[in-house]
Write a protein that holds these residues in place. Structure first.
Motif, short mmCIF file in Angstrom:
data_model
loop_
_atom_site.label_atom_id
_atom_site.label_comp_id
_atom_site.label_asym_id
_atom_site.label_seq_id
_atom_site.Cartn_x
_atom_site.Cartn_y
_atom_site.Cartn_z
N SER A 162 0.89 -1.07 -0.12
CA SER A 162 0.11 -0.03 -0.01
C SER A 162 0.83 1.26 0.05
CB SER A 162 -0.84 -0.24 1.37
OG SER A 162 -0.06 -0.07 2.35
N LYS A 163 2.35 1.21 0.37
CA LYS A 163 2.98 2.37 0.28
C LYS A 163 4.09 2.45 -0.90
CE LYS A 163 3.52 2.09 5.62
NZ LYS A 163 4.48 2.08 6.61
N SER A 164 3.58 1.65 -2.05
CA SER A 164 4.42 1.61 -2.93
C SER A 164 3.52 1.44 -4.27
CB SER A 164 5.61 0.76 -3.07
OG SER A 164 6.32 0.68 -4.04
N LEU A 165 4.02 2.22 -5.30
CA LEU A 165 3.50 1.90 -6.66
C LEU A 165 4.41 1.43 -7.78
CD1 LEU A 165 1.72 5.47 -7.02
CD2 LEU A 165 0.74 3.25 -6.22
N LYS A 166 5.34 0.60 -7.03
CA LYS A 166 6.24 0.00 -7.77
C LYS A 166 5.68 -1.14 -8.66
CE LYS A 166 10.03 0.51 -4.81
NZ LYS A 166 11.29 -0.31 -3.90
N ALA A 167 6.08 -1.31 -9.87
CA ALA A 167 5.65 -2.42 -11.00
C ALA A 167 5.77 -3.78 -10.33
CB ALA A 167 6.41 -2.30 -12.15
N GLN A 168 6.59 -3.95 -9.71
CA GLN A 168 6.77 -5.35 -9.07
C GLN A 168 6.62 -5.44 -7.57
OE1 GLN A 168 10.46 -7.62 -9.96
NE2 GLN A 168 9.72 -9.45 -8.99
N SER A 169 5.64 -6.00 -7.19
CA SER A 169 5.57 -6.14 -5.52
C SER A 169 6.60 -6.90 -4.94
CB SER A 169 4.18 -6.81 -5.35
OG SER A 169 3.91 -7.23 -3.99
N ASN A 170 6.82 -6.49 -3.56
CA ASN A 170 7.76 -7.31 -2.85
C ASN A 170 7.04 -8.61 -2.16
OD1 ASN A 170 6.01 -6.21 -0.92
ND2 ASN A 170 7.75 -5.45 0.46
N SER B 238 14.27 -6.88 0.28
CA SER B 238 15.02 -5.83 -0.45
C SER B 238 15.56 -6.43 -1.71
CB SER B 238 16.34 -5.38 0.61
OG SER B 238 17.21 -6.50 0.60
N SER B 239 16.44 -5.52 -2.35
CA SER B 239 17.30 -6.17 -3.54
C SER B 239 18.14 -7.24 -3.37
CB SER B 239 17.94 -4.93 -4.29
OG SER B 239 18.86 -4.79 -3.58
N LYS B 240 18.61 -7.40 -2.14
CA LYS B 240 19.50 -8.42 -1.70
C LYS B 240 18.90 -9.67 -0.92
CE LYS B 240 23.48 -5.27 -1.56
NZ LYS B 240 24.61 -4.77 -0.72
N LEU B 241 17.91 -9.16 -0.04
CA LEU B 241 17.21 -10.14 0.81
C LEU B 241 15.89 -10.87 0.31
CD1 LEU B 241 17.85 -11.57 3.75
CD2 LEU B 241 16.47 -9.67 4.81
N THR B 242 15.86 -12.14 0.48
CA THR B 242 14.53 -12.75 0.11
C THR B 242 14.00 -14.07 1.10
OG1 THR B 242 14.94 -12.61 -2.28
CG2 THR B 242 13.29 -14.25 -1.72
N VAL B 243 12.91 -13.98 1.26
CA VAL B 243 12.47 -15.06 2.33
C VAL B 243 11.38 -15.85 1.65
CG1 VAL B 243 11.32 -15.33 4.64
CG2 VAL B 243 12.95 -13.48 4.25
N ALA C 226 12.05 -23.45 3.61
CA ALA C 226 11.85 -22.53 4.47
C ALA C 226 13.28 -21.94 4.60
CB ALA C 226 11.25 -22.75 5.88
N TRP C 227 13.54 -20.81 3.87
CA TRP C 227 14.83 -20.48 3.82
C TRP C 227 14.85 -18.85 3.34
CZ3 TRP C 227 14.99 -17.90 -0.93
CH2 TRP C 227 14.28 -18.34 -1.94
N ILE C 228 16.14 -18.37 4.10
CA ILE C 228 16.46 -16.75 3.75
C ILE C 228 17.70 -16.72 2.90
CG2 ILE C 228 17.28 -14.84 4.98
CD1 ILE C 228 15.78 -15.90 7.54
N ASP C 229 17.58 -15.99 2.06
CA ASP C 229 18.76 -16.05 0.86
C ASP C 229 19.07 -14.31 0.70
OD1 ASP C 229 19.44 -15.19 -1.95
OD2 ASP C 229 19.40 -17.05 -2.21
N TYR C 230 20.48 -14.48 0.89
CA TYR C 230 20.99 -13.04 0.89
C TYR C 230 22.14 -13.01 -0.06
CZ TYR C 230 23.81 -8.81 2.18
OH TYR C 230 24.37 -7.77 2.00
#
Length: 384
Positions: free
Chosen positions: A8-16, A63-68, A120-124
């Motif tokens: 709701s705080k962003s109008l970016k083309a790709q959601s997070n 973020s551009s570096k972190l994915t869950v 179930a992972w975290i990727d940096y």
């Protein structure tokens, strides 16, 4: 289809955020080689099993570096298999990871509900480095049927309904040494030394071929192997081999083994697809090779078959853009047993698919494929 949930705080083309998955209904009719005893007085000539399977895949691009990522499979089992064989519930509940991330949520006499987190992972990722921690798929294989290089989470070709395949609890560190080369190290957590694994791999491109070498310690064995993936005149050409040497020389139950597989596939102009593969297991027998279930929980890259040699052939063809057929054949040339797997798939719509699949096993009693009988599956799938 992937459902993206916009912030709701962003109008970016790709959601997070991303949420997607499917719902499947799988029915099985199974006829064993001989009637199965269910009591002192009763036996079954055939068996029915139904499964309703829902999968939910969730991604958070923090973020551009972190994915869950979290991925769960929820399955309801019902039918004769559940009613007549109570141990089937215990088999489904097994979790071979370091953490037990599965549970039977509801259990009744004729059905039960099982839920499990298999990812179930975290990727940096930063620059040339990528680190992934948690339950994840570590896919080191190059072939499509047998993967001797897939030492972390081996899968069975016959488990066709589990497209995502098993995962590993651990940490994976990758360093991209160039545009077409990388080095990685994987540590699999175990409750003891015989369940722990530490192995590395280096990949690079040479003369149009992706080549890889691996080595390390996997469970009770030291491993050393390699593989390739490329093409010859437009046809795929792949191969891989792994040598397993026991870490404990005094372990009389363990054994040294070389497992290798080579395959080739080609798609003709008329869309006819053909695929051939062969497997060699130095510890396999050249006699009758029966004695183990294809879905045994201890399946490993070291024992992809009980026979020393295996042959495989497959052909598929799209009769129309929506309707396709496939047939696969597997043969143990030493004991003469075989497997035939015909399949028909029809796309009802963009997100709907129906499939009819057979798993037909033939051979003398005591051979690799001779003791299983025949099974027919029907599946309806909706993806969202």
């Amino acid at each position: 289809m992937i459902l993206l949930l916009s912030s709701s705080k962003s109008l970016k083309a790709q959601s997070n955020l991303a949420l997607y998955g499917y719902v499947k209904e799988l029915s099985m009719f199974y006829k064993p080689v001989q009637a199965m005893s269910v009591s002192a007085t009763d036996s079954l000539d055939y068996l029915f099993l139904n499964q309703i399977h829902n999968r939910i895949n969730f991604r958070w691009y923090a973020s551009s570096k972190l994915t869950v990522a979290l991925e769960a499979r929820n399955r309801i089992f019902f039918g004769q298999m559940v009613r007549e064989f109570p141990d089937y519930e215990d088999y489904i509940e097994q979790d071979n990871g370091y953490l037990d991330l599965g549970a039977v949520l509801i259990s009744q006499k004729t059905w039960f509900l099982h839920s499990m987190l298999d990812r179930a992972w975290i990727d940096y990722t930063s620059g040339k480095w990528q680190v992934r921690l948690g339950r994840q798929r570590v896919n080191w294989g190059t072939n499509l049927v047998w993967n001797p290089n897939d030492v972390f989470n081996t899968f069975s070709y016959f488990d066709f309904d589990y497209e995502e395949r098993p995962g590993t609890d651990g940490i994976r560190i990758q360093y991209y040494t160039g545009v077409t080369s990388s080095a990685e190290l994987v540590y699999k957590i175990g409750h003891n030394n015989n369940e722990t694994a530490v192995a590395g791999m280096y990949r690079f491109l040479k003369a149009g071929y992706d080549i890889q070498f691996l080595g390390g310690w996997v469970g009770k064995d030291f491993v050393l192997g390699g593989g390739w993936s490329g093409d010859i005149k437009g046809g795929g050409f792949r191969g891989e081999a792994t040598w397993f040497k026991p870490r404990d020389k005094n372990d009389e139950e363990n054994f040294e083994s070389l497992v290798a597989s080579v395959s080739g596939d080609y798609t003709f102009r008329n869309s006819l697809y053909v695929h051939f593969a062969t497997l060699f297991n130095s510890h396999g027998t050249t006699g009758d090779a029966g004695g183990r279930s294809f879905f045994a929980p201890d399946i490993s890259a070291k024992m992809l078959s009980l026979g020393r040699y295996q042959l495989f052939a497959q052909s598929s063809y799209p009769f129309t853009p929506l309707f396709s057929g496939d047939i696969a054949v597997m043969l143990n040339p030493s004991d003469g047993s075989s497997f035939i797997g015909p399949s028909l798939t029809y796309s009802i719509g963009n997100n709907w698919e129906v499939m009819l699949n057979g798993q037909l096993f033939f051979g003398r009693k005591g051979t690799e494929y001779g003791d299983y009988g025949q099974a027919v599956f029907g599946r309806l799938k909706w993806a969202f």
